[in-house]
Design an enzyme around this catalytic site. Sequence first.
Site, PDB file in Angstrom:
ATOM      1  N   HIS A  48       1.199  14.592 -29.247  1.00 27.22           N
ATOM      2  CA  HIS A  48       0.532  13.295 -29.080  1.00 27.22           C
ATOM      3  C   HIS A  48       0.061  12.752 -30.437  1.00 27.22           C
ATOM      4  O   HIS A  48       0.167  11.556 -30.713  1.00 27.22           O
ATOM      5  CB  HIS A  48      -0.659  13.488 -28.118  1.00 27.22           C
ATOM      6  CG  HIS A  48      -1.596  12.340 -28.041  1.00 27.22           C
ATOM      7  ND1 HIS A  48      -1.298  11.182 -27.367  1.00 27.22           N
ATOM      8  CD2 HIS A  48      -2.839  12.165 -28.567  1.00 27.22           C
ATOM      9  CE1 HIS A  48      -2.319  10.348 -27.477  1.00 27.22           C
ATOM     10  NE2 HIS A  48      -3.277  10.924 -28.196  1.00 27.22           N
ATOM     11  N   ARG A  83       0.823  -1.231   0.000  1.00 24.60           N
ATOM     12  CA  ARG A  83       0.000   0.000   0.000  1.00 24.60           C
ATOM     13  C   ARG A  83       0.853   1.276   0.000  1.00 24.60           C
ATOM     14  O   ARG A  83       0.448   2.307   0.526  1.00 24.60           O
ATOM     15  CB  ARG A  83      -0.970   0.018   1.177  1.00 24.60           C
ATOM     16  CG  ARG A  83      -1.953  -1.130   1.127  1.00 24.60           C
ATOM     17  CD  ARG A  83      -3.164  -0.884   1.993  1.00 24.60           C
ATOM     18  NE  ARG A  83      -4.131  -1.946   1.784  1.00 24.60           N
ATOM     19  CZ  ARG A  83      -4.136  -3.095   2.445  1.00 24.60           C
ATOM     20  NH1 ARG A  83      -3.220  -3.322   3.374  1.00 24.60           N
ATOM     21  NH2 ARG A  83      -5.036  -4.003   2.200  1.00 24.60           N
ATOM     22  N   LYS A 101       4.171  11.657 -10.994  1.00 21.18           N
ATOM     23  CA  LYS A 101       3.313  10.901 -11.911  1.00 21.18           C
ATOM     24  C   LYS A 101       4.006   9.568 -12.186  1.00 21.18           C
ATOM     25  O   LYS A 101       5.166   9.548 -12.625  1.00 21.18           O
ATOM     26  CB  LYS A 101       3.118  11.654 -13.229  1.00 21.18           C
ATOM     27  CG  LYS A 101       2.089  12.765 -13.149  1.00 21.18           C
ATOM     28  CD  LYS A 101       1.787  13.307 -14.534  1.00 21.18           C
ATOM     29  CE  LYS A 101       0.816  14.463 -14.472  1.00 21.18           C
ATOM     30  NZ  LYS A 101       0.606  15.073 -15.804  1.00 21.18           N
ATOM     31  N   GLU A 126      -2.735  18.133 -10.815  1.00 24.78           N
ATOM     32  CA  GLU A 126      -3.154  18.657 -12.119  1.00 24.78           C
ATOM     33  C   GLU A 126      -4.626  19.070 -12.138  1.00 24.78           C
ATOM     34  O   GLU A 126      -5.392  18.689 -13.026  1.00 24.78           O
ATOM     35  CB  GLU A 126      -2.863  17.648 -13.238  1.00 24.78           C
ATOM     36  CG  GLU A 126      -2.783  18.320 -14.595  1.00 24.78           C
ATOM     37  CD  GLU A 126      -2.171  17.435 -15.704  1.00 24.78           C
ATOM     38  OE1 GLU A 126      -1.183  16.733 -15.441  1.00 24.78           O
ATOM     39  OE2 GLU A 126      -2.682  17.500 -16.822  1.00 24.78           O
ATOM     40  N   LYS A 168       9.809  22.928 -12.676  1.00 25.39           N
ATOM     41  CA  LYS A 168       8.840  21.843 -12.468  1.00 25.39           C
ATOM     42  C   LYS A 168       8.406  21.800 -11.001  1.00 25.39           C
ATOM     43  O   LYS A 168       7.223  21.615 -10.695  1.00 25.39           O
ATOM     44  CB  LYS A 168       9.429  20.499 -12.906  1.00 25.39           C
ATOM     45  CG  LYS A 168       8.437  19.365 -12.664  1.00 25.39           C
ATOM     46  CD  LYS A 168       8.197  18.456 -13.812  1.00 25.39           C
ATOM     47  CE  LYS A 168       7.002  17.543 -13.538  1.00 25.39           C
ATOM     48  NZ  LYS A 168       6.924  16.389 -14.373  1.00 25.39           N
ATOM     49  N   ARG A 192      -0.952  22.836 -13.497  1.00 25.81           N
ATOM     50  CA  ARG A 192       0.037  21.861 -13.971  1.00 25.81           C
ATOM     51  C   ARG A 192      -0.128  21.566 -15.463  1.00 25.81           C
ATOM     52  O   ARG A 192       0.799  21.098 -16.121  1.00 25.81           O
ATOM     53  CB  ARG A 192      -0.053  20.583 -13.127  1.00 25.81           C
ATOM     54  CG  ARG A 192       1.069  19.595 -13.405  1.00 25.81           C
ATOM     55  CD  ARG A 192       1.221  18.539 -12.336  1.00 25.81           C
ATOM     56  NE  ARG A 192       2.204  17.548 -12.705  1.00 25.81           N
ATOM     57  CZ  ARG A 192       2.716  16.631 -11.916  1.00 25.81           C
ATOM     58  NH1 ARG A 192       2.332  16.574 -10.652  1.00 25.81           N
ATOM     59  NH2 ARG A 192       3.612  15.772 -12.332  1.00 25.81           N
ATOM     60  N   HIS A 218       2.492  19.095 -26.081  1.00 29.05           N
ATOM     61  CA  HIS A 218       2.150  17.681 -25.947  1.00 29.05           C
ATOM     62  C   HIS A 218       0.845  17.316 -26.652  1.00 29.05           C
ATOM     63  O   HIS A 218       0.658  16.163 -27.020  1.00 29.05           O
ATOM     64  CB  HIS A 218       2.067  17.293 -24.469  1.00 29.05           C
ATOM     65  CG  HIS A 218       3.423  17.189 -23.816  1.00 29.05           C
ATOM     66  ND1 HIS A 218       4.291  18.264 -23.724  1.00 29.05           N
ATOM     67  CD2 HIS A 218       4.067  16.153 -23.227  1.00 29.05           C
ATOM     68  CE1 HIS A 218       5.397  17.885 -23.116  1.00 29.05           C
ATOM     69  NE2 HIS A 218       5.287  16.609 -22.800  1.00 29.05           N
ATOM     70  N   ASN A 231       1.966  20.644 -20.286  1.00 23.53           N
ATOM     71  CA  ASN A 231       1.587  19.907 -21.501  1.00 23.53           C
ATOM     72  C   ASN A 231       1.833  20.724 -22.766  1.00 23.53           C
ATOM     73  O   ASN A 231       1.414  20.314 -23.851  1.00 23.53           O
ATOM     74  CB  ASN A 231       0.108  19.496 -21.434  1.00 23.53           C
ATOM     75  CG  ASN A 231      -0.133  18.504 -20.319  1.00 23.53           C
ATOM     76  OD1 ASN A 231       0.750  17.727 -19.975  1.00 23.53           O
ATOM     77  ND2 ASN A 231      -1.315  18.540 -19.730  1.00 23.53           N
ATOM     78  N   GLU A 237      11.976  19.118 -23.951  1.00 22.90           N
ATOM     79  CA  GLU A 237      11.314  19.446 -22.677  1.00 22.90           C
ATOM     80  C   GLU A 237      12.004  20.645 -22.017  1.00 22.90           C
ATOM     81  O   GLU A 237      11.360  21.456 -21.364  1.00 22.90           O
ATOM     82  CB  GLU A 237      11.313  18.236 -21.728  1.00 22.90           C
ATOM     83  CG  GLU A 237      10.630  16.984 -22.272  1.00 22.90           C
ATOM     84  CD  GLU A 237       9.089  17.032 -22.237  1.00 22.90           C
ATOM     85  OE1 GLU A 237       8.518  18.041 -21.783  1.00 22.90           O
ATOM     86  OE2 GLU A 237       8.467  16.046 -22.689  1.00 22.90           O
ATOM     87  N   HIS A 240       9.361  10.622 -27.919  1.00 26.07           N
ATOM     88  CA  HIS A 240       8.415  11.538 -27.269  1.00 26.07           C
ATOM     89  C   HIS A 240       8.883  12.997 -27.405  1.00 26.07           C
ATOM     90  O   HIS A 240       8.115  13.867 -27.805  1.00 26.07           O
ATOM     91  CB  HIS A 240       8.274  11.139 -25.796  1.00 26.07           C
ATOM     92  CG  HIS A 240       7.411  12.054 -24.992  1.00 26.07           C
ATOM     93  ND1 HIS A 240       6.047  12.087 -25.117  1.00 26.07           N
ATOM     94  CD2 HIS A 240       7.730  12.988 -24.058  1.00 26.07           C
ATOM     95  CE1 HIS A 240       5.553  12.991 -24.296  1.00 26.07           C
ATOM     96  NE2 HIS A 240       6.551  13.562 -23.635  1.00 26.07           N
TER      97      HIS A 240
END
Length: 380
Positions: free
Chosen positions: A272, A139, A161, A257, A247, A261, A268, A265, A203, A285
Amino acid sequence: MPRSVSASPTAAAIAPLQTVTVDLPAGGYPIHIGSGALSRLGPLLRERGWTEGRRVLVVSNPDVAGPYGAAVRASLESVGLLVHQLVLEAGEEQKTPRSIGLIHDAAFAARLERSSLMLALGGGVVGDMTGFAAATWLRGLAVVQVPTTLLAMVDAAIGGKTGVNHPGGKNLIGAFHQPDAVVVDPDTLATLPVREFRAGMAEVIKYGVIGDPALFENLEASEDPSSREGLGAERLQEVLQRCAAAKAEVVAADEREAGRRAVLNYGHTLGHVVETLSGYGRVLHGEAVAIGMVAAGALSVELGLWSPADQERQRRLIAACGLPVRWPGFEAEAALRCLRSDKKVRDGRVRFVLPSGLGSVVIRDDISDARVLQVLERLV
Ligand code: NAD
Ligand code: GLY
């Protein structure tokens, strides 16, 4: 330098490691950055309370365990930590629940307890998987991120994340699980393929455009920002600190987010589309994000939000980093379908992060498909 960067007093006695702090309500964590950090891992973790007799499962892959596994083990053992190691196969295609099962099996075999630790030694793939395995074992075990790609150093390792891919899409299975510490050693980039380094630079440029014009200008001033050698050790250290601070600031303001946040993106949403329609693995990426930033910038110029001159500066810097800048001419319907399938779509509306000046962005969800397609066609 950004406000949250400070010299670490313990580290300063040996070499100038810098520390950026991620401030969170449930307790923050340090991001230690500097040459030689890997060999100081044990003492750095001891400072965080990881003392003699605690168990550590180091998760890595052969590209990274080969050159750096022994140094990491030696440093952890030097402070009495009990080290176990799992080396998974490399590659995005390993980022599946099966690998999480393998990490859990290793955690069981190593008899990890609640007081134990997982340590991710690798790029974003290893980091995301180890973070998720830690979030779900007993957990929730602590995890330390030791990123070894530029992309992971400036982005993936920071902010909690974690997750793996599902056949239906990337990162669909996941959890927020903040690390206990992040340790960045730029020396590990010596073995990183140059194409991967450049993907990470996308990035880095992102942080410049969304909020740090000084970072952007610093990169523009570099004669060759397309490689570690070209950038130089001093500028690389500054870049890593500025990105970590950027960041950290966004994550501290909006950990889950809920709003802010989303600025991370930038590039992105359209990136994508490039990543998906090119076929995962063919375009990295970061390469897709590079094209996505050029496309978002063009959309922003079209809407009168930012100047053609700044768009040209962005395009030039991206190209100087050896990254692609042209839209690959996908079929219009396929591109639109893909845009709408993005995780970042809300209530059926595609949300674009658009530059509104060098260092500032706005979020817009009111742009017609026709307008988007028109802009993309011009970029082919
Ligand atoms: P990666 O982890 O696949 O690493 C790229 C390649 O470089 C791999 O082959 C790896 O084995 C190799 N490698 C790593 N470090 C090396 C080194 N020092 N020397 C030699 N080879 C090395 O790719 P990445 O670009 O680091 O990460 C991409 C992943 O990160 C994606 O899965 C993406 O979804 C995820 N990501 C997560 C976040 C987040 O916030 N969690 C953010 C961005 C990206
Ligand atoms: N990489 C985007 C984020 O961490 O939110």
